[in-house]
Scaffold this active site. Structure first.
Site, short mmCIF file in Angstrom:
data_model
loop_
_atom_site.label_atom_id
_atom_site.label_comp_id
_atom_site.label_asym_id
_atom_site.label_seq_id
_atom_site.Cartn_x
_atom_site.Cartn_y
_atom_site.Cartn_z
NE ARG A 135 -2.76 0.30 3.45
CZ ARG A 135 -2.01 0.48 4.54
NH1 ARG A 135 -1.32 1.58 4.71
NH2 ARG A 135 -1.96 -0.46 5.48
CE1 TYR A 176 -19.18 9.78 -14.05
CE2 TYR A 176 -18.47 9.85 -11.76
CZ TYR A 176 -18.91 9.15 -12.86
OH TYR A 176 -19.08 7.79 -12.77
CG ASP A 227 -12.49 15.40 -13.49
OD1 ASP A 227 -11.88 14.88 -14.45
OD2 ASP A 227 -13.32 14.76 -12.80
CE LYS A 250 -15.30 7.15 -16.75
NZ LYS A 250 -15.65 8.37 -16.05
C1 LIG Z 1 -15.93 8.67 -14.66
C2 LIG Z 1 -15.56 9.98 -14.10
C3 LIG Z 1 -15.19 10.12 -12.77
C4 LIG Z 1 -15.21 8.94 -11.80
O1 LIG Z 1 -14.24 8.01 -12.11
P1 LIG Z 1 -14.38 6.41 -11.85
O2 LIG Z 1 -13.11 5.88 -12.43
O3 LIG Z 1 -15.61 5.96 -12.56
O4 LIG Z 1 -14.49 6.21 -10.39
C5 LIG Z 1 -14.81 11.39 -12.32
N1 LIG Z 1 -14.81 12.45 -13.15
C6 LIG Z 1 -15.17 12.34 -14.46
C7 LIG Z 1 -15.14 13.54 -15.32
C8 LIG Z 1 -15.55 11.11 -14.97
O5 LIG Z 1 -15.92 11.02 -16.26
#
Ligand SMILES: *Cc1c(COP(=O)(O)O)cnc(C)c1O
Length: 385
Positions: free
Chosen positions: A52, A104, A176, A201
């Site tokens: 970890r 999101y 983000d 993504k």
């Molecule tokens: C999918 C997404 C998240 C969350 O991520 P996970 O990997 O699904 O936990 C956060 N911000 C954005 C813009 C996203 O598209």
């Protein structure tokens, strides 16, 4: 890699991990599954103690992520939400955050239904208006979290203006960057302190991995967030670190094709009689088009569109053949979603309506297929309606 040579980020991404394992010269950096490490003696360490706290495979990935974004440190988590949870634990009861309202749905749920009960307050603001952000400032405001382009309507926030606002008001500026990736947008150039990614993504890029990332500008923030990562434990497993490194090697190629395909599909949708409106920052009539042209290298692979009725939307989803009706985005395969009932279902109905997230709005993650096949599928699914 030859350490005298300063390569471009494209080459550095391709070369992630190559030759780092000096003992073997491995081109693909190995997966170290070991949960623990033998100590050479009392009070001595090889630099690794426990999985970890530190793992060689994760370390190579985290350095590569920091390098790609131009930050001082990267941290890899088991999901985007795990990265955001760890980040929000940096704040204390009584603190206030300003967050994009076009964001999101899971981030909204985490703040609205989890962190609110620990006394972390949040205002949701149209961050494409810097004046609205300024108006939301409170004495206890500690940070601004921006998604640009927004989700699902692809609104564009002015990173330079917001960066200045954060500096003047002593706020942490968090971006983000999931929709853009380091290939298309560099938030650190505009004064961002922390960059967040759902690596599930585009960074992962193949719809086969769940991962999250934080990248920080200063070593001090890096220490603090590493402390929180190690204390709470949502680290990315070594096998997944390796898979993400492999994905990053083709990131530039994939993103370039995603952008080209999205442009072609957006132009086609824009001319279809059953489509009322297309939201894509690359279209000249998009309200953020000028800003997007300055701030982003290309316009990304995400677009949304509004069809003439909820019935048209539902039939379209039922009749698609190649394109998958599925959540998520950023992978090789084209996916389509109905945000009002999927990704944004946790946003209250009144807010959804105000934002324009209704059952005629569809979101398309344009994949890497032949763009003419993506168009042909949409065409046949819209035909006869
Ligand atoms: C999918 C997404 C998240 C969350 O991520 P996970 O990997 O699904 O936990 C956060 N911000 C954005 C813009 C996203 O598209």
């Amino acid at each position: 890699m030859d350490h005298q040579l300063r390569c471009s980020t494209i080459s550095r991404a391709v070369q992630i991990g190559t030759g780092v394992d000096e003992r073997t010269g491995a081109v693909s950096y190995p997966i170290y599954p070991s949960a623990t490490y033998r100590h050479p003696g009392v009070g001595q360490s090889t630099g690794y103690d426990y999985i970890r706290s530190g793992n060689p495979t994760r370390e190579v990935l985290e350095q590569a992520l920091a390098d790609l974004e131009g930050g001082s440190r990267g941290l890899a988590f088991s999901s985007g939400m795990a990265a955001l949870t760890t980040l929000f634990l940096h704040f204390s009861t009584g603190d206030h955050l300003i967050v994009s309202e076009d964001l999101y749905g899971g981030t909204y749920r985490l703040l609205d239904q989890v962190f609110s009960s620990f006394g972390l307050a949040t205002s949701y603001v149209d961050t494409s208006s810097s004046a609205s952000v300024k108006a939301a400032l409170l004495p206890q405001t500690k940070a601004l979290l921006v998604e640009t382009p927004g989700n699902p309507l692809l609104g564009i926030a002015d990173l330079a203006a917001l960066g200045n606002l954060c500096r003047q008001n002593n706020l942490l500026f968090i971006v983000d960057n999931t929709f853009m990736t380091p290939v298309l947008q560099h938030p650190f150039d505009y004064g961002a302190d922390i960059i967040v990614h759902s690596a599930t993504k585009y960074l992962g890029g193949h719809n086969d991995l769940c991962a999250g990332v934080l990248i920080v500008r200063t070593p001090e923030l890096g220490e603090r967030l590493y402390f929180l990562q190690n204390s709470t434990g949502a680290v990315l497993p070594p096998q997944d670190c390796w898979l993400l490194m492999r994905s990053l090697k083709t990131l530039h190629l994939r993103i370039s094709r995603h952008c080209d395909n999205a442009t072609t599909v957006a132009d086609w949708l824009n001319r279809h009689p059953l489509v009322n409106r297309v939201f894509y920052p690359g279209l000249p009539d998009h309200p953020g088009h000028q800003l997007a042209s300055r701030q982003m290298k290309k316009f990304g692979g995400m677009l949304s569109f509004r069809v003439t009725s909820a019935t048209v939307a539902r039939r379209l989803l039922e009749q698609l053949q190649m394109i998958s009706f599925a959540e998520s985005l950023g992978g090789a395969e084209t996916l389509i979603t109905l945000p009002a009932v999927q990704t944004h279902a946790d946003i209250p109905v009144a807010d959804r309506q105000r934002l324009g997230i209704d059952d005629t709005l569809l979101r398309l993650s344009v994949g890497l297929e032949d763009p003419q096949d993506i168009i042909a599928d949409l065409e046949q699914a819209l035909a006869g309606q």
